[in-house]
Structures are given as structure tokens and as C-alpha cells.
Design a protein around this motif. Structure first.
Motif, mmCIF file in Angstrom:
data_model
loop_
_atom_site.group_PDB
_atom_site.id
_atom_site.type_symbol
_atom_site.label_atom_id
_atom_site.label_comp_id
_atom_site.label_asym_id
_atom_site.label_seq_id
_atom_site.Cartn_x
_atom_site.Cartn_y
_atom_site.Cartn_z
ATOM 1 N N ASP A 72 24.477 7.106 46.474
ATOM 2 C CA ASP A 72 23.432 8.417 46.161
ATOM 3 C C ASP A 72 22.118 8.348 46.683
ATOM 4 O OD1 ASP A 72 21.959 10.465 44.248
ATOM 5 O OD2 ASP A 72 22.832 8.886 41.959
ATOM 6 N N ASP A 73 21.319 8.993 46.679
ATOM 7 C CA ASP A 73 19.292 8.926 47.034
ATOM 8 C C ASP A 73 18.696 7.890 46.608
ATOM 9 O OD1 ASP A 73 17.804 10.833 45.466
ATOM 10 O OD2 ASP A 73 19.463 11.775 45.655
ATOM 11 N N ALA A 74 17.697 7.143 47.199
ATOM 12 C CA ALA A 74 16.726 6.278 46.686
ATOM 13 C C ALA A 74 16.174 6.963 45.290
ATOM 14 C CB ALA A 74 15.809 5.352 47.415
ATOM 15 N N THR A 76 17.378 8.912 43.251
ATOM 16 C CA THR A 76 17.891 9.013 42.129
ATOM 17 C C THR A 76 18.009 8.134 41.301
ATOM 18 O OG1 THR A 76 18.619 11.053 42.968
ATOM 19 C CG2 THR A 76 20.071 9.997 41.253
ATOM 20 N N GLU A 107 23.367 5.934 51.400
ATOM 21 C CA GLU A 107 23.658 7.860 50.966
ATOM 22 C C GLU A 107 24.715 8.347 51.413
ATOM 23 O OE1 GLU A 107 20.374 9.898 50.395
ATOM 24 O OE2 GLU A 107 19.335 8.385 50.517
ATOM 25 N N LYS A 108 25.086 9.393 51.073
ATOM 26 C CA LYS A 108 26.518 9.811 51.190
ATOM 27 C C LYS A 108 26.994 9.822 52.739
ATOM 28 C CE LYS A 108 28.342 12.419 48.128
ATOM 29 N NZ LYS A 108 28.065 13.753 47.525
#
Length: 335
Positions: A72-74, A76, A107-108
Motif C-alpha cells: 500500500d502507499d505510506a 494510507t 508500493e505496488k
């Protein structure tokens, strides 16, 4: 290798490089060319080499480590109550012991490479969150000391809860309190938890003879707001909302307030997770309780005990916590 477990020296010999070069590749350290790095990783995969966790712990001067890997992103990660609850559950299980927690927020676009690196350096084990089934299967092929929060690829151990049962109970509760136009805000397709909650909602409206009024979006506050506005434009007679997570439900409640709809008199709301958010809304939000801390602790204990056979799972029951956001019928009568 005559059935014996391959060693770092075996990898070095097969790759025609030094053991130091293999160590640098495993630890993602500098000093190895990209071509050599790729070649050594191919040999590692071919030999199914897995670093010994005890040896690595001694080499790095620490005890065993539980890795929490979140794709996920930091931003979120920092804003989501769910991730905080998972972390708390792991730390609760590690308290008083020698094992440590290390968190990776990935990150994805970087997930495949980072997961491969982590798989080659695991000690106690890994807890995975938001990892796609394909990547989870690849990880499990490299490292079997792993538990997923929620089901992923076949065979990968996981902890979960009865998501479908929880959603079903929420819809039955709303019907029993007089609601008849019960809409749902679902999480994104492909998320196992969101998919199961959607299935529970659809099963309930079918069994109860109600209409399916649904919208789908990300499990985010902003999505809850936007989906509620659009849904009520198309279906102004909706008198209840089942929302796939509490964070999304806070956006829905804000949208209802901005549209002049009172909760619960005009529209009842039930969320999912029963996080701290649920008791902080006005009015307090009914929510399906997800025992996130206990689930994370169970995953951690299984890793520490090395109690993980292929297909291992532990599934927790769902319970509905009823609060003021759904406690009255459409006429305003309270229960």
C-alpha cells in the motif's frame, strides 16, 4: 544435492561466484553487477535455497524477526486504523520475548522485487497484507514461513473472519429495525474481504426479498462520501446503508449530513470492522466486529511456534455491535 538442504556454498559453486557475492545478493548489498545478481538469483531459485534463519540472526546480532509486509502507499498505512490494529496485535504477541517486529510498507509497482528480497532473508516469518494471490504464491514458493491476513493463493496459510456472515447479520438487523431499502457500499473487487462481505450482503437481500442497491469503490473515506452522494441521487428512497468498512462509512455519514439526511431517523448506517472510529462518530456507529488484534496475534503465534502446514488457516467469528446509527426504524422509533 542428494536430497540435502542446499547451502550458501552450494549456490556459490553452482553460480561460479564467491560465497561473499552470494551473500551480497541475498542481502541486497552493493558490490555485485546487475548481471551477476540476476544470475545468482536464478541459481537460488533453481536450487530452492533458503537462508537459515538462526544463522542469519547470529550474523546480524539480533534474535528472530517477524516481518510485516503491507502492499500500500505510506499515507494510507498511516491513516488506516486496520494497519495500526494489526501492528498492535503482533506486538502484543511478541511482548516479553526476544523476537522483534520489522515493518515494510511497499508500493505496488515495487512489490514483486521487494517481496523476493524479503523472502530470501526471513527469520521467524512474515505476515502479509494486501499482497495479490499471484505474488503471495511466488512468495510461498520461496519461503513457507508466512501467514496472510485474509485468504490469498491456494495453500498459503491465512487468518480470516466470517466476513460473509457478518454482512448477512448486518442486513438482517437493518430489516428487523424496519428498513426496507437497504443499500450497500462495497469495497473494490478482487479484495478477498470485500468480496466476501459483498457476497454476504447479496445473500441476505436475496433471502429477505429485498432489492440489491449497490455501489463499489475503494475502502476509503473519500469513496464512501462520493458513492453515497451518487447512490442517493439514483435511489432517494434508500433508508439504510451497509458499508464495507468503518472508514468508508464515516464518509457515507458525512455525505448524509451534507444532504440533510438524519442518521438513523432517515437513513440507518452499519459499518464493518468495529474500529475505534465506530465509537467516535456522531451518532456512534453500529459495526460488525472484526477481531483484528486477535487475528494478527494468532498469525504471529503460528509463525513463532512453526505451526504452519500447507493450507493452515484460522477463521474467527463475526459479531454485530449495535449502536445509535442503526438503532431506530424509519419512523424514528428507537429500540
Amino acid at each position: 544435492m542428494s536430497g540435502k538442504r542446499p547451502t550458501l556454498a552450494d549456490v556459490a559453486a553452482a553460480a561460479h561466484v564467491s560465497t561473499a557475492a552470494v551473500s551480497r545478493v541475498i542481502n541486497d548489498a552493493p558490490g555485485v553487477s546487475p548481471e551477476t545478481r540476476a544470475h545468482v538469483r536464478q541459481v537460488i531459485d533453481r536450487l530452492r535455497y533458503r537462508p537459515d534463519p538462526a544463522a542469519r540472526a547470529l550474523a546480524f546480532g539480533h534474535g528472530s524477526v517477524v516481518e510485516l509486509v503491507v502492499v500500500d502507499d505510506a499515507a494510507t498505512f498511516g491513516n488506516s486504523p486496520y494497519y495500526g490494529r494489526v501492528t498492535a496485535g503482533i506486538l502484543r504477541e511478541l511482548a516479553g520475548g526476544e523476537a522483534q517486529l520489522r515493518v515494510h510498507v511497499v508500493e505496488k509497482p515495487d512489490a514483486a522485487d521487494r517481496l523476493a528480497q524479503i523472502a530470501d532473508s526471513v527469520s521467524a516469518g512474515v505476515v502479509l497484507i494486501n499482497v495479490s494471490p499471484a505474488l503471495a504464491a511466488e512468495f510461498y514458493a520461496r519461503c513457507d514461513r508466512v501467514v496472510s491476513m485474509g485468504p490469498s493463493a491456494p495453500g498459503v496459510p491465512f487468518v480470516d473472519m466470517e466476513n460473509a456472515d457478518g454482512a448477512y447479520a448486518a442486513v438482517v438487523h437493518l430489516r428487523d429495525t424496519g428498513r426496507r431499502r437497504i443499500a450497500a457500499l462495497h469495497g473494490q473487487e478482487g479484495n478477498p474481504c470485500a468480496d466476501a462481505r459483498r457476497a454476504g450482503y447479496l445473500s441476505a437481500v436475496r433471502d429477505l426479498g429485498l432489492a440489491d442497491i449497490s455501489a463499489v469503490g475503494k475502502l476509503r473515506r473519500e469513496a464512501g462520501y462520493e458513492l453515497t452522494v451518487r447512490l442517493l441521487e439514483r435511489n432517494p428512497d434508500v433508508d439504510a446503508l451497509f458499508v464495507a468498512c468503518d472508514l468508508m462509512a464515516t464518509g457515507a455519514m458525512q455525505a448524509l449530513a451534507d444532504l440533510g439526511r438524519r442518521v438513523p431517523r432517515d437513513v440507518a448506517v452499519v459499518g464493518f470492522d468495529d474500529s475505534v472510529i465506530a465509537v467516535c462518530t456522531v451518532p456512534p456507529m453500529s459495526s460488525v466486529h472484526q477481531p483484528v488484534e486477535a487475528m494478527a496475534a494468532a498469525a504471529t503465534r503460528a509463525l513463532l511456534d512453526r505451526d504452519l502446514a500447507p493450507g493452515w488457516r484460522r477463521v474467527f467469528p463475526a459479531t454485530l455491535q449495535v449502536r445509535d446509527s442503526s438503532a431506530g426504524v424509519a419512523t424514528g422509533r428507537r429500540y
